[in-house]
Design a protein around this motif. Structure first.
Motif, PDB file in Angstrom:
ATOM      1  N   MET A   1       0.843  -1.170   0.000  1.00 17.79           N
ATOM      2  CA  MET A   1       0.000   0.000   0.000  1.00 17.79           C
ATOM      3  C   MET A   1       0.891   1.236   0.000  1.00 17.79           C
ATOM      4  O   MET A   1       1.820   1.339   0.782  1.00 17.79           O
ATOM      5  N   LYS A   2       0.611   2.162  -0.853  1.00 17.59           N
ATOM      6  CA  LYS A   2       1.448   3.344  -1.002  1.00 17.59           C
ATOM      7  C   LYS A   2       1.078   4.410   0.030  1.00 17.59           C
ATOM      8  O   LYS A   2      -0.095   4.691   0.257  1.00 17.59           O
ATOM      9  N   LEU A   3       2.119   4.985   0.632  1.00 22.54           N
ATOM     10  CA  LEU A   3       1.929   6.059   1.611  1.00 22.54           C
ATOM     11  C   LEU A   3       2.391   7.383   1.021  1.00 22.54           C
ATOM     12  O   LEU A   3       3.287   7.422   0.188  1.00 22.54           O
ATOM     13  N   THR A   4       1.784   8.447   1.507  1.00 21.76           N
ATOM     14  CA  THR A   4       2.275   9.769   1.135  1.00 21.76           C
ATOM     15  C   THR A   4       3.629   9.969   1.810  1.00 21.76           C
ATOM     16  O   THR A   4       3.981   9.264   2.769  1.00 21.76           O
ATOM     17  N   ASN A   5       4.383  10.922   1.347  1.00 19.16           N
ATOM     18  CA  ASN A   5       5.685  11.226   1.924  1.00 19.16           C
ATOM     19  C   ASN A   5       5.554  11.578   3.413  1.00 19.16           C
ATOM     20  O   ASN A   5       6.317  11.097   4.251  1.00 19.16           O
ATOM     21  N   GLY A   6       4.566  12.402   3.735  1.00 15.53           N
ATOM     22  CA  GLY A   6       4.350  12.807   5.121  1.00 15.53           C
ATOM     23  C   GLY A   6       3.956  11.635   6.006  1.00 15.53           C
ATOM     24  O   GLY A   6       4.417  11.522   7.144  1.00 15.53           O
ATOM     25  N   SER A   7       3.121  10.741   5.492  1.00 18.41           N
ATOM     26  CA  SER A   7       2.703   9.567   6.260  1.00 18.41           C
ATOM     27  C   SER A   7       3.880   8.629   6.494  1.00 18.41           C
ATOM     28  O   SER A   7       4.044   8.077   7.584  1.00 18.41           O
ATOM     29  N   ALA A   8       4.708   8.439   5.482  1.00 13.64           N
ATOM     30  CA  ALA A   8       5.875   7.572   5.621  1.00 13.64           C
ATOM     31  C   ALA A   8       6.852   8.131   6.656  1.00 13.64           C
ATOM     32  O   ALA A   8       7.399   7.384   7.478  1.00 13.64           O
ATOM     33  N   LYS A   9       7.061   9.442   6.630  1.00 10.48           N
ATOM     34  CA  LYS A   9       7.951  10.073   7.618  1.00 10.48           C
ATOM     35  C   LYS A   9       7.393   9.928   9.030  1.00 10.48           C
ATOM     36  O   LYS A   9       8.134   9.652   9.977  1.00 10.48           O
ATOM     37  N   LEU A  10       6.094  10.115   9.185  1.00 11.51           N
ATOM     38  CA  LEU A  10       5.474   9.974  10.498  1.00 11.51           C
ATOM     39  C   LEU A  10       5.587   8.532  10.983  1.00 11.51           C
ATOM     40  O   LEU A  10       5.941   8.286  12.143  1.00 11.51           O
ATOM     41  N   LEU A  11       5.324   7.569  10.122  1.00 15.05           N
ATOM     42  CA  LEU A  11       5.428   6.167  10.502  1.00 15.05           C
ATOM     43  C   LEU A  11       6.853   5.842  10.945  1.00 15.05           C
ATOM     44  O   LEU A  11       7.064   5.192  11.966  1.00 15.05           O
ATOM     45  N   ALA A  12       7.838   6.310  10.195  1.00 14.21           N
ATOM     46  CA  ALA A  12       9.239   6.062  10.554  1.00 14.21           C
ATOM     47  C   ALA A  12       9.570   6.686  11.908  1.00 14.21           C
ATOM     48  O   ALA A  12      10.249   6.070  12.737  1.00 14.21           O
ATOM     49  N   ARG A  13       9.086   7.901  12.164  1.00  9.15           N
ATOM     50  CA  ARG A  13       9.344   8.564  13.451  1.00  9.15           C
ATOM     51  C   ARG A  13       8.712   7.776  14.595  1.00  9.15           C
ATOM     52  O   ARG A  13       9.335   7.542  15.628  1.00  9.15           O
ATOM     53  N   LEU A  14       7.475   7.345  14.406  1.00 11.55           N
ATOM     54  CA  LEU A  14       6.779   6.611  15.454  1.00 11.55           C
ATOM     55  C   LEU A  14       7.464   5.280  15.758  1.00 11.55           C
ATOM     56  O   LEU A  14       7.597   4.893  16.918  1.00 11.55           O
ATOM     57  N   ILE A  15       7.910   4.591  14.728  1.00 17.22           N
ATOM     58  CA  ILE A  15       8.621   3.327  14.933  1.00 17.22           C
ATOM     59  C   ILE A  15       9.925   3.587  15.686  1.00 17.22           C
ATOM     60  O   ILE A  15      10.267   2.865  16.625  1.00 17.22           O
ATOM     61  N   ALA A  16      10.640   4.628  15.298  1.00 21.07           N
ATOM     62  CA  ALA A  16      11.904   4.952  15.972  1.00 21.07           C
ATOM     63  C   ALA A  16      11.681   5.272  17.448  1.00 21.07           C
ATOM     64  O   ALA A  16      12.527   4.967  18.292  1.00 21.07           O
ATOM     65  N   GLU A  17      10.541   5.878  17.780  1.00 19.92           N
ATOM     66  CA  GLU A  17      10.234   6.254  19.159  1.00 19.92           C
ATOM     67  C   GLU A  17       9.635   5.111  19.981  1.00 19.92           C
ATOM     68  O   GLU A  17       9.522   5.225  21.198  1.00 19.92           O
ATOM     69  N   ALA A  18       9.254   4.034  19.330  1.00 23.65           N
ATOM     70  CA  ALA A  18       8.572   2.934  20.029  1.00 23.65           C
ATOM     71  C   ALA A  18       9.522   2.238  20.990  1.00 23.65           C
ATOM     72  O   ALA A  18      10.562   1.724  20.581  1.00 23.65           O
ATOM     73  N   ASP A  19       9.168   2.239  22.275  1.00 28.41           N
ATOM     74  CA  ASP A  19      10.010   1.559  23.252  1.00 28.41           C
ATOM     75  C   ASP A  19       9.213   0.935  24.392  1.00 28.41           C
ATOM     76  O   ASP A  19       9.760   0.639  25.448  1.00 28.41           O
ATOM     77  N   TYR A  20       7.926   0.708  24.177  1.00 32.16           N
ATOM     78  CA  TYR A  20       7.078   0.078  25.187  1.00 32.16           C
ATOM     79  C   TYR A  20       6.656  -1.303  24.697  1.00 32.16           C
ATOM     80  O   TYR A  20       6.138  -1.434  23.589  1.00 32.16           O
ATOM     81  N   GLU A  21       6.860  -2.319  25.518  1.00 35.43           N
ATOM     82  CA  GLU A  21       6.504  -3.680  25.132  1.00 35.43           C
ATOM     83  C   GLU A  21       4.999  -3.831  24.983  1.00 35.43           C
ATOM     84  O   GLU A  21       4.231  -3.260  25.736  1.00 35.43           O
ATOM     85  N   SER A  22       4.616  -4.626  24.016  1.00 33.42           N
ATOM     86  CA  SER A  22       3.207  -4.918  23.750  1.00 33.42           C
ATOM     87  C   SER A  22       2.925  -6.365  24.093  1.00 33.42           C
ATOM     88  O   SER A  22       3.730  -7.248  23.783  1.00 33.42           O
ATOM     89  N   SER A  23       1.805  -6.609  24.709  1.00 33.40           N
ATOM     90  CA  SER A  23       1.433  -7.992  24.999  1.00 33.40           C
ATOM     91  C   SER A  23       0.773  -8.667  23.797  1.00 33.40           C
ATOM     92  O   SER A  23       0.672  -9.880  23.746  1.00 33.40           O
ATOM     93  N   ASP A  24       0.343  -7.868  22.817  1.00 36.17           N
ATOM     94  CA  ASP A  24      -0.387  -8.411  21.671  1.00 36.17           C
ATOM     95  C   ASP A  24       0.472  -8.624  20.429  1.00 36.17           C
ATOM     96  O   ASP A  24       0.014  -9.219  19.479  1.00 36.17           O
ATOM     97  N   SER A  25       1.689  -8.133  20.418  1.00 32.40           N
ATOM     98  CA  SER A  25       2.468  -8.109  19.192  1.00 32.40           C
ATOM     99  C   SER A  25       3.946  -8.229  19.509  1.00 32.40           C
ATOM    100  O   SER A  25       4.389  -7.948  20.622  1.00 32.40           O
ATOM    101  N   SER A  26       4.712  -8.610  18.505  1.00 26.58           N
ATOM    102  CA  SER A  26       6.162  -8.650  18.658  1.00 26.58           C
ATOM    103  C   SER A  26       6.776  -7.264  18.463  1.00 26.58           C
ATOM    104  O   SER A  26       7.957  -7.068  18.679  1.00 26.58           O
ATOM    105  N   MET A  27       5.957  -6.301  18.058  1.00 31.44           N
ATOM    106  CA  MET A  27       6.434  -4.943  17.837  1.00 31.44           C
ATOM    107  C   MET A  27       6.179  -4.095  19.087  1.00 31.44           C
ATOM    108  O   MET A  27       5.138  -4.221  19.719  1.00 31.44           O
ATOM    109  N   LEU A  28       7.132  -3.243  19.428  1.00 32.05           N
ATOM    110  CA  LEU A  28       6.968  -2.328  20.548  1.00 32.05           C
ATOM    111  C   LEU A  28       5.923  -1.275  20.213  1.00 32.05           C
ATOM    112  O   LEU A  28       5.633  -1.023  19.037  1.00 32.05           O
TER     113      LEU A  28
END
Length: 78
Positions: free
Chosen positions: A1-28
């Motif tokens: 699925m194609k993202l806009t440039n702004g959406s891709a940048k926001l997603l990358a920032r959020l992933i970089a900031e993720a540092d809380y463990e999730s009980s539902d997923s392998s992703m923070l």
């Protein structure tokens, strides 16, 4: 699925900031706040299934990443 440039940048920032463990997923999870310029990109990411958000009592948002975000998540957090 194609993202806009702004959406891709926001997603990358959020992933970089993720540092809380999730009980539902392998992703923070990320705990963050969004400015008015980011809200449109956030809506785009939610509509395309990359993430969901849950607001806490303090007005901050927990960002929960979904499967479409996994390749980028792995590339950044790997």
């Amino acid at each position: 699925m194609k993202l806009t440039n702004g959406s891709a940048k926001l997603l990358a920032r959020l992933i970089a900031e993720a540092d809380y463990e999730s009980s539902d997923s392998s992703m923070l999870e990320a705990l963050t706040d969004f400015n008015s310029n980011e809200r449109g990109n956030l809506t785009d990411l939610k509509k395309k299934g990359f993430l969901e958000t849950v607001e806490d009592d303090g007005g901050f948002f927990w960002v929960i990443f979904k499967d479409p975000a996994k390749p980028l998540y792995d590339a950044i957090k790997g």
